[in-house]
Design a protein around this motif. Structure first.
Motif, mmCIF file in Angstrom:
data_model
loop_
_atom_site.group_PDB
_atom_site.id
_atom_site.type_symbol
_atom_site.label_atom_id
_atom_site.label_comp_id
_atom_site.label_asym_id
_atom_site.label_seq_id
_atom_site.Cartn_x
_atom_site.Cartn_y
_atom_site.Cartn_z
ATOM 1 N N ASP A 9 -55.870 -43.057 107.433
ATOM 2 C CA ASP A 9 -56.388 -41.811 107.608
ATOM 3 C C ASP A 9 -56.294 -41.542 109.129
ATOM 4 O O ASP A 9 -56.344 -40.062 109.519
ATOM 5 N N ASN A 10 -56.726 -42.709 110.258
ATOM 6 C CA ASN A 10 -56.988 -41.971 111.297
ATOM 7 C C ASN A 10 -56.099 -41.504 111.823
ATOM 8 O O ASN A 10 -55.989 -40.898 112.747
ATOM 9 N N ILE A 11 -54.602 -41.729 111.454
ATOM 10 C CA ILE A 11 -52.916 -41.209 112.261
ATOM 11 C C ILE A 11 -53.584 -40.243 111.864
ATOM 12 O O ILE A 11 -52.652 -39.543 112.870
ATOM 13 N N THR A 12 -53.410 -40.051 110.370
ATOM 14 C CA THR A 12 -53.181 -38.549 110.294
ATOM 15 C C THR A 12 -53.862 -37.285 111.111
ATOM 16 O O THR A 12 -53.699 -36.465 111.157
ATOM 17 N N GLY A 15 -52.806 -36.955 113.992
ATOM 18 C CA GLY A 15 -51.994 -35.714 113.891
ATOM 19 C C GLY A 15 -52.072 -34.141 113.757
ATOM 20 O O GLY A 15 -51.626 -33.873 114.691
ATOM 21 N N GLN A 16 -53.555 -34.208 113.038
ATOM 22 C CA GLN A 16 -53.459 -32.729 113.125
ATOM 23 C C GLN A 16 -54.248 -32.380 114.269
ATOM 24 O O GLN A 16 -53.443 -31.648 114.671
ATOM 25 N N GLU A 20 -53.203 -28.850 116.946
ATOM 26 C CA GLU A 20 -54.039 -27.765 117.295
ATOM 27 C C GLU A 20 -53.619 -28.245 118.897
ATOM 28 O O GLU A 20 -53.987 -26.858 119.223
ATOM 29 N N LEU A 21 -54.416 -28.895 118.999
ATOM 30 C CA LEU A 21 -53.674 -29.011 120.565
ATOM 31 C C LEU A 21 -52.529 -28.083 121.093
ATOM 32 O O LEU A 21 -52.399 -27.357 122.090
ATOM 33 N N GLU A 22 -51.724 -28.781 120.470
ATOM 34 C CA GLU A 22 -50.399 -27.900 120.752
ATOM 35 C C GLU A 22 -50.268 -26.639 120.843
ATOM 36 O O GLU A 22 -49.078 -25.730 120.874
ATOM 37 N N LYS A 23 -51.000 -25.879 119.967
ATOM 38 C CA LYS A 23 -50.926 -24.074 119.100
ATOM 39 C C LYS A 23 -51.183 -23.537 120.683
ATOM 40 O O LYS A 23 -50.901 -23.021 120.616
ATOM 41 N N GLY A 24 -51.981 -24.388 121.188
ATOM 42 C CA GLY A 24 -52.675 -23.371 123.060
ATOM 43 C C GLY A 24 -53.155 -22.185 122.236
ATOM 44 O O GLY A 24 -54.023 -21.833 123.595
ATOM 45 N N GLY A 36 -62.177 -35.465 122.383
ATOM 46 C CA GLY A 36 -62.735 -36.345 122.312
ATOM 47 C C GLY A 36 -62.372 -37.418 120.850
ATOM 48 O O GLY A 36 -62.724 -38.016 121.231
ATOM 49 N N GLU A 37 -62.449 -36.768 120.200
ATOM 50 C CA GLU A 37 -62.169 -36.849 118.624
ATOM 51 C C GLU A 37 -61.000 -37.746 118.639
ATOM 52 O O GLU A 37 -61.152 -39.332 118.406
ATOM 53 N N GLY A 38 -59.681 -37.595 120.157
ATOM 54 C CA GLY A 38 -58.466 -37.927 119.279
ATOM 55 C C GLY A 38 -59.197 -39.405 119.959
ATOM 56 O O GLY A 38 -58.600 -40.034 119.821
#
Length: 67
Positions: A9-12, A15-16, A20-24, A36-38
């Protein structure tokens, strides 16, 4: 809220967050929140891996001493 999240669950979720961050195209405040969540998820995954490694090591030691 459900119990402790599994490693999978944590790895999934990590990845999400990365996607999201890579979209920019998110607001800075949201990016900081996701970061922070990551970080927390990454620490939880590390702890889960360390615990699994310790258990494997202990189980291997017990198997060797029983032979």
């Amino acid at each position: 809220m459900k119990g402790k999240a599994t490693f999978e669950d944590n790895i999934t979720r990590l990845g999400q967050i990365v996607s999201e961050l890579e979209k920019g195209d998110i607001a800075l405040e949201k990016a900081v929140e996701l970061y922070g969540e990551g970080v927390k998820l990454s620490a939880a995954c590390r702890e889960q891996l360390d615990n699994a490694s310790l258990k494997i090591t202990e189980d291997s030691g017990n198997a060797t001493s029983e032979e």
